[in-house]
Structure formats: C-alpha cells, structure tokens
Scaffold this motif. Structure first.
Motif, short mmCIF file in Angstrom:
data_model
loop_
_atom_site.label_atom_id
_atom_site.label_comp_id
_atom_site.label_asym_id
_atom_site.label_seq_id
_atom_site.Cartn_x
_atom_site.Cartn_y
_atom_site.Cartn_z
N MET A 174 35.83 64.66 55.21
CA MET A 174 37.18 64.92 55.73
C MET A 174 37.24 64.62 57.22
N PRO A 175 37.37 63.34 57.58
CA PRO A 175 37.55 62.99 58.99
C PRO A 175 38.99 63.09 59.47
N ALA A 176 39.94 63.32 58.57
CA ALA A 176 41.36 63.27 58.93
C ALA A 176 41.85 64.61 59.47
N VAL A 177 41.16 65.07 60.53
CA VAL A 177 41.50 66.30 61.24
C VAL A 177 41.34 66.03 62.72
N ASP A 178 41.90 66.91 63.56
CA ASP A 178 41.85 66.61 64.99
C ASP A 178 40.48 66.89 65.60
N SER A 179 39.64 67.68 64.90
CA SER A 179 38.33 68.01 65.45
C SER A 179 37.27 68.00 64.33
N PRO A 180 36.94 66.80 63.81
CA PRO A 180 35.95 66.72 62.73
C PRO A 180 34.55 66.98 63.24
N GLY A 181 33.64 67.30 62.33
CA GLY A 181 32.26 67.52 62.75
C GLY A 181 31.31 67.61 61.59
N SER A 182 30.03 67.61 61.93
CA SER A 182 28.93 67.80 60.99
C SER A 182 27.91 68.73 61.64
N PRO A 183 27.17 69.49 60.82
CA PRO A 183 27.25 69.57 59.37
C PRO A 183 28.48 70.35 58.93
N GLY A 184 28.82 70.19 57.67
CA GLY A 184 29.93 70.93 57.10
C GLY A 184 29.72 71.12 55.62
N LEU A 185 30.58 71.91 55.02
CA LEU A 185 30.48 72.15 53.59
C LEU A 185 30.88 70.89 52.82
N ASP A 186 30.37 70.77 51.60
CA ASP A 186 30.83 69.69 50.74
C ASP A 186 31.90 70.22 49.78
N VAL A 187 32.48 69.35 49.00
CA VAL A 187 33.60 69.73 48.15
C VAL A 187 33.20 70.81 47.14
N ASP A 188 32.06 70.65 46.48
CA ASP A 188 31.65 71.63 45.48
C ASP A 188 31.39 72.99 46.10
N GLU A 189 30.85 73.01 47.30
CA GLU A 189 30.61 74.30 47.98
C GLU A 189 31.93 74.99 48.31
N VAL A 190 32.88 74.23 48.81
CA VAL A 190 34.19 74.81 49.11
C VAL A 190 34.86 75.33 47.84
N VAL A 191 34.81 74.54 46.78
CA VAL A 191 35.42 74.96 45.52
C VAL A 191 34.76 76.24 45.00
N HIS A 192 33.45 76.34 45.13
CA HIS A 192 32.75 77.53 44.66
C HIS A 192 33.24 78.77 45.40
N VAL A 193 33.25 78.71 46.72
CA VAL A 193 33.62 79.89 47.51
C VAL A 193 35.11 80.22 47.36
N LEU A 194 35.96 79.22 47.55
CA LEU A 194 37.40 79.49 47.45
C LEU A 194 37.77 79.92 46.03
N GLY A 195 37.14 79.28 45.04
CA GLY A 195 37.45 79.62 43.66
C GLY A 195 37.14 81.06 43.34
N ARG A 196 35.98 81.55 43.81
CA ARG A 196 35.63 82.96 43.57
C ARG A 196 36.58 83.89 44.31
#
Length: 300
Positions: free
Chosen positions: A239-261
């Motif tokens: 996800m570079p389409a933000v005003d302040s991108p960076g690494s390291p960061g979460l991946d899609v599956d990690e985000v889905v896991h946390v937000l989903g729960r």
C-alpha cells in the motif's frame, strides 16, 4: 451495517506548495472499486466534502480547525444515529481526523475502548512540539486528541465528559518508528496505552496480538469499542498510495486476521478506514486491495 462516506482531507498537511492532499477522494474511489457490492451495507450516507485550506486560521493552531470541527460534528451525528439504529458504522475517510467525529458519536452511548491500527502512533500534541512554530496536522495527532491531549476544538465534544477514550482502554498496533532513536513522540511510551509495534506484533504473531487486544477490551467489560484502520499500517510494498508509506508493515492476511477478529465481536460498534490517497493510485490497483480486505471481514 451502514457505510458513512466522510470525504475529508482537513487533517493532512500539503506535501509541497500548492498541493492539496487527495485523501478526500478515497470514499468515491473505493465505491467505484466495488465497496458496496463487497460489503452489502444496509444503507449508505454521504457527507458533503469540506473546503481545505493550507493557511493558518484565527483562534487555532490546527490546520483547518474550524472546518474540521464542523465536519466532525456532522459525522458524530451520523455515527450516533447508526448506533441508535443498531447498525455497525463503517466510516470511510478521508484522513485520520474523522476518527474524532466517529468516536464523538459513539461515545454518546457510554465509555469506549479503541483499537488503533496504524503505522504511526499519531500522538503529536502540544506537550511534544511547539504549536507556535508550526500548524498542527490532525491526521498525525488523532490518538493524542482522542485521549484528551490538545486544543479543546478537537478534544471537547457535546454529550461527552472527559476524553473520548481513556489511555488504559486503547491499543495501538503497527507503529514502525517506535524503536528509532529519533522517534518524534516518545512520551506515548509513558502512557497506559497498550503498545504493540510492528516488531512486537511480528514476534508474537497475530493470534497473540488478538489476545492482547482482548485483554485491553476486558478492562471495560460490557462496553463497546471502536476500530481504527489506517491503511498505512500495511507495508509500503502493498500500500504505497498513502501520504506517509513505510516498511516494515503488516501484510493483507495479518490485517484481515486482526480486524476480522475485532469486528466479529458483538461489542464492536464501528470502524474508521483512513488515509488512502487515490491520486497515488491512477489505475485503481490499491483501491482494489482495500476493497478485498473489507470483503474478507465479517461486517454486519
């Protein structure tokens, strides 16, 4: 579930002279990318876009402060209405300043916890910078303001006593700069906010992250909570389409896991989604990533 489209860029600073941040276009871009069909909402509310200015304004050292308060009061009413109707509120921003209006509306129904999923702590406040020398950009201050630090313009809300959320009822997940020796807002480490930076989250794994979140939520048993999802928590490769991108960061599956729960919990009142900038996504590829994430959550 009710979608509230909140096309604000008021909390962002211009990146160069004459620049106006494009995050206000995110709600429309995500709708065009299939957000409605992916989430099947029971209703959609679209707020009017507020006017942006890069100039200082009388009586405040927050950029766009008066317009931002007016916009967030309208947003608070819509979130309040969704809660009254028994609807999960998905607030699609816009920049992170919309978190304040969302919390102000939800807070009318009692004390809240907050799960703040963000690549930055957003803890800038007058105790750690000089407002006289620079205008405050609320997109980098939303967690500080939500916990009662900063101008009354964005900390005092109708029908709410005290801060929108207490420190001890907040989890901040995903900060990637907290171990930098030049970390801008180290005083966040001295609060009762539960901090899970990207390094700790990766060390313990997402199931353990969810357990830590639940421990914080248990401090307000029987009370509701709000989830804030700033898409810059995703690694900039994704996800570079933000005003302040960076690494390291979460991946899609990690985000889905946390937000989903989180959103599956009965006490979850709603979620803000912020900081996607369609100006940085000319072919819509990153809008599709966000819609895919939302399609995989048990939104109700």
């Amino acid at each position: 579930m009710r979608i509230i489209l909140a096309p604000s860029n008021l909390g962002l600073r211009p990146l160069r002279p004459g620049h106006e941040p494009g995050a206000w276009r995110a709600p429309a871009a995500l709708m065009a990318a299939g957000l409605k069909s992916a989430t099947d909402p029971g209703g959609i509310v679209e707020l009017a876009r507020p006017d942006y200015s890069a100039a200082a304004q009388p009586g405040t050292r927050l950029r766009n402060g008066p317009q931002m308060r007016r916009f967030n009061l309208v947003l608070a009413d819509e979130v309040d209405r969704a809660v009254q109707d028994g609807r999960f509120a998905l607030v699609v921003g816009g920049d992170c300043s919309v978190l304040l209006g969302a919390l102000a509306g939800a807070r009318r129904h009692g004390q809240l916890s907050l799960v703040h999923v963000d690549g930055h702590s957003d803890f800038r406040h007058p105790g750690n910078y000089d407002p006289a020398s620079v205008l405050g950009a609320v997109a980098g201050m939303d967690l500080a303001l939500a916990t009662g630090r900063g101008e009354a313009l964005m900390t005092d809300w109708p029908g709410v006593t005290g801060p929108l959320v207490q420190d001890r009822n907040v989890v901040q997940l995903g900060e990637r700069e907290s171990r930098d020796p030049d970390f801008a807002w180290p005083d966040v480490n001295l609060t009762e906010i539960e901090r899970l930076d990207i390094f700790e989250a990766r060390r313990i794994g997402m199931p353990a992250v969810v357990d830590r979140i639940r421990q914080t939520l248990d401090r307000l048993p029987g009370r509701g909570f709000w989830v804030h999802f700033d898409v810059d928590v995703l690694d900039q490769r994704i996800m570079p389409a933000v005003d302040s991108p960076g690494s390291p960061g979460l991946d899609v599956d990690e985000v889905v896991h946390v937000l989903g729960r989180c959103v599956a919990e009965p006490g979850c009142i709603g979620m803000t989604l912020t900081v996607f900038d369609p100006d940085l996504d000319p072919d819509g590829a990153y809008a599709a990533v966000i819609v895919d994430i939302l399609s995989r959550l048990p939104l109700r």
